[in-house]
Design a protein around this motif. Structure first.
Motif, mmCIF file in Angstrom:
data_model
loop_
_atom_site.group_PDB
_atom_site.id
_atom_site.type_symbol
_atom_site.label_atom_id
_atom_site.label_comp_id
_atom_site.label_asym_id
_atom_site.label_seq_id
_atom_site.Cartn_x
_atom_site.Cartn_y
_atom_site.Cartn_z
ATOM 1 N N GLU A 190 0.792 -1.223 0.000
ATOM 2 C CA GLU A 190 0.000 0.000 0.000
ATOM 3 C C GLU A 190 0.827 1.277 0.000
ATOM 4 O O GLU A 190 0.284 2.363 -0.073
ATOM 5 N N THR A 191 2.145 1.175 0.167
ATOM 6 C CA THR A 191 2.987 2.366 0.114
ATOM 7 C C THR A 191 3.367 2.670 -1.333
ATOM 8 O O THR A 191 3.483 1.773 -2.161
ATOM 9 N N HIS A 192 3.547 3.965 -1.621
ATOM 10 C CA HIS A 192 3.841 4.386 -2.995
ATOM 11 C C HIS A 192 5.030 5.335 -3.001
ATOM 12 O O HIS A 192 5.075 6.291 -2.231
ATOM 13 N N SER A 193 5.991 5.046 -3.891
ATOM 14 C CA SER A 193 7.195 5.874 -3.986
ATOM 15 C C SER A 193 7.469 6.339 -5.403
ATOM 16 O O SER A 193 8.574 6.752 -5.731
ATOM 17 N N THR A 194 6.429 6.256 -6.258
ATOM 18 C CA THR A 194 6.559 6.797 -7.609
ATOM 19 C C THR A 194 5.880 8.157 -7.662
ATOM 20 O O THR A 194 5.164 8.551 -6.740
ATOM 21 N N GLY A 195 6.098 8.880 -8.750
ATOM 22 C CA GLY A 195 5.526 10.212 -8.847
ATOM 23 C C GLY A 195 6.374 11.218 -8.077
ATOM 24 O O GLY A 195 7.564 11.000 -7.819
ATOM 25 N N THR A 196 5.768 12.313 -7.669
ATOM 26 C CA THR A 196 6.457 13.394 -6.959
ATOM 27 C C THR A 196 5.940 13.471 -5.528
ATOM 28 O O THR A 196 4.745 13.297 -5.292
ATOM 29 N N PRO A 197 6.822 13.721 -4.567
ATOM 30 C CA PRO A 197 6.360 13.826 -3.173
ATOM 31 C C PRO A 197 5.348 14.956 -2.994
ATOM 32 O O PRO A 197 5.354 15.933 -3.744
ATOM 33 N N THR A 198 4.508 14.836 -1.998
ATOM 34 C CA THR A 198 3.557 15.887 -1.663
ATOM 35 C C THR A 198 4.315 17.158 -1.255
ATOM 36 O O THR A 198 5.277 17.089 -0.485
ATOM 37 N N SER A 199 3.882 18.293 -1.785
ATOM 38 C CA SER A 199 4.560 19.562 -1.489
ATOM 39 C C SER A 199 4.361 19.928 -0.024
ATOM 40 O O SER A 199 3.326 19.657 0.578
ATOM 41 N N SER A 200 5.367 20.569 0.548
ATOM 42 C CA SER A 200 5.364 20.874 1.975
ATOM 43 C C SER A 200 4.480 22.056 2.332
ATOM 44 O O SER A 200 4.030 22.188 3.466
ATOM 45 N N GLY A 201 4.247 22.948 1.399
ATOM 46 C CA GLY A 201 3.389 24.101 1.688
ATOM 47 C C GLY A 201 4.127 25.309 2.225
ATOM 48 O O GLY A 201 3.508 26.225 2.751
ATOM 49 N N VAL A 202 5.452 25.324 2.125
ATOM 50 C CA VAL A 202 6.227 26.461 2.629
ATOM 51 C C VAL A 202 6.325 27.525 1.535
ATOM 52 O O VAL A 202 6.938 27.318 0.495
ATOM 53 N N THR A 203 5.674 28.675 1.748
ATOM 54 C CA THR A 203 5.729 29.791 0.802
ATOM 55 C C THR A 203 5.836 31.096 1.585
ATOM 56 O O THR A 203 5.755 31.118 2.807
#
Length: 388
Positions: free
Chosen positions: A29-42
């Motif tokens: 059930e774990t996924h390591s493809t694609g791009t990580p979720t953005s952290s939201g720091v702006t």
């Protein structure tokens, strides 16, 4: 003696099989493809200068910057996933934050994908010390709104929100439900995500459990040993129910409606707060329409963007009843206009967390940057409720 040893061996073998089973499931059930979720720091913090107007009956309005209501000068934090959310290995840039609550040391934020073409399921963001540590993909239909989230010590409750909010048409009875996850399931999913350094974790479909209700809950809260679930109505006040949670069968909790309270128009979230002198306050987050004026230049009649504070007077007397509690939210202490598009609120000690959806991709270009908030904030409950 042999029977006892055999029993012990059976228990150990069963435990080992469970551990191995979960380990295999976690790997699947774990996924390591694609791009990580953005952290939201702006650095988009202009909303902190938004001029809030506090209206108190029979008093002159009080104008203060939104930053005044923060618990501390720096108690605002980036909402994760707005730029990108990893949904089971696929990238999504249309996640829209909805609910917020606290589960022990974790901050939990719910969100849904606003782009129908993506066919992405809703998610939970798990944060610790206000930093994203896991993205959990919920095992529900992509149309599930995940409009509110709360924690009662055993279960994480997630409001469905199936009503068409533009028309306020009620959904079918089969859609009037609130979902729940056992705490152990959420913790195991977070741990699996962290330990495997996965970008996201898909909670198994076997955990897609819910309890049917007589209303369609758009928001939820937990206070004084009861679950509170309420309807959203963009045009007029509506109702909120108070439920006893029967936890005798841990995987199948039962909800019993024992009370009700009217909530104001466009309620997105609620919470209760008792100050140091013991006075009870009922607070609602209210929001509807992206901006005050439409593209045609006309004012949106139902535009709403406020926190409303009430003083319930019959809470204690109603709680003495075993059922049919008819709570009154009491007199309106104050209204505070706040940056547009607030969503869920959640208390923590003498603070109250609030989240906004104005910086989600669905709404980004429609909301002026001076109002747009890509942060969730911790407000001072004392400052919100003060009337001096």
């Amino acid at each position: 003696m042999k029977k006892r040893i055999s029993r012990v061996m059976f228990v150990l073998c069963t435990l080992f099989m469970c551990i191995v089973g979960f380990a295999n499931q976690a790997a699947a059930e774990t996924h390591s493809t694609g791009t990580p979720t953005s952290s939201g720091v702006t650095n988009e913090n202009q909303f902190l200068n938004y001029k809030c107007v506090k209206t108190i009956p029979n008093r002159n309005p009080i104008v203060k910057k939104f930053s005044y209501y923060l618990r501390t000068s720096s108690s605002y934090y980036g909402i994760p996933g707005l730029v990108n959310t990893n949904v089971a290995g696929k990238n999504c840039d249309y996640m829209t934050p909805q609910g917020i609550c606290h589960m022990d040391d974790y901050t939990i934020i719910s969100a849904y994908c606003a782009n129908e073409k993506h066919n992405h399921k809703p998610v939970l963001y798990a944060l610790k010390n206000n930093k994203l540590i896991a993205t959990l993909v919920l095992p529900y239909d992509r149309n599930m709104h995940a409009g509110g989230v709360t924690y009662d010590g055993t279960y994480l409750w997630i409001a469905n929100g199936a009503t068409n909010y533009d028309t306020n048409c009620n959904p079918d009875a089969s859609e009037k439900r609130i979902y729940y996850l056992q705490k152990s399931v959420v913790i195991a999913a977070i741990n699996a995500c962290v330990e495997r350094k996965a970008y996201s974790f898909s909670i198994p479909s076997t955990e897609a459990r819910y309890v049917s209700l007589s209303i369609d809950p758009a928001f939820c809260s937990y206070y004084d040993g009861h679950l509170w679930c309420g309807k959203f109505n963009s045009y007029e006040p509506d109702e909120m129910g108070q439920y006893i949670v029967d936890k005798s069968v841990i995987i199948r909790p039962k909800l019993t409606l024992v009370g009700s309270m009217q909530v104001p128009r466009a309620t997105q979230g609620v919470t209760f707060y008792k100050n140091s002198s013991g006075k009870l306050h009922f607070i609602t987050s209210n929001s509807w329409c992206r901006t005050e004026y439409g593209v045609d230049g006309n004012r949106n009649k139902y535009f709403e963007h406020s926190l409303i504070v009430y003083a319930p007077t019959d809470y204690s007397s109603q709680m003495k009843k075993s059922t049919n509690r008819n709570f009154h939210k009491g007199s309106r202490i104050c209204d505070i206009t706040i940056p547009n598009m607030s969503e869920g609120i959640s208390p923590k000690g003498f603070g109250m967390f609030i989240i906004f959806e104005s910086a989600a991709q669905k709404y980004y270009e429609y909301v002026d940057k001076s109002i747009r908030s890509d942060k969730y904030c911790e407000l001072s409950l004392a400052k919100v409720c003060e009337v001096k």
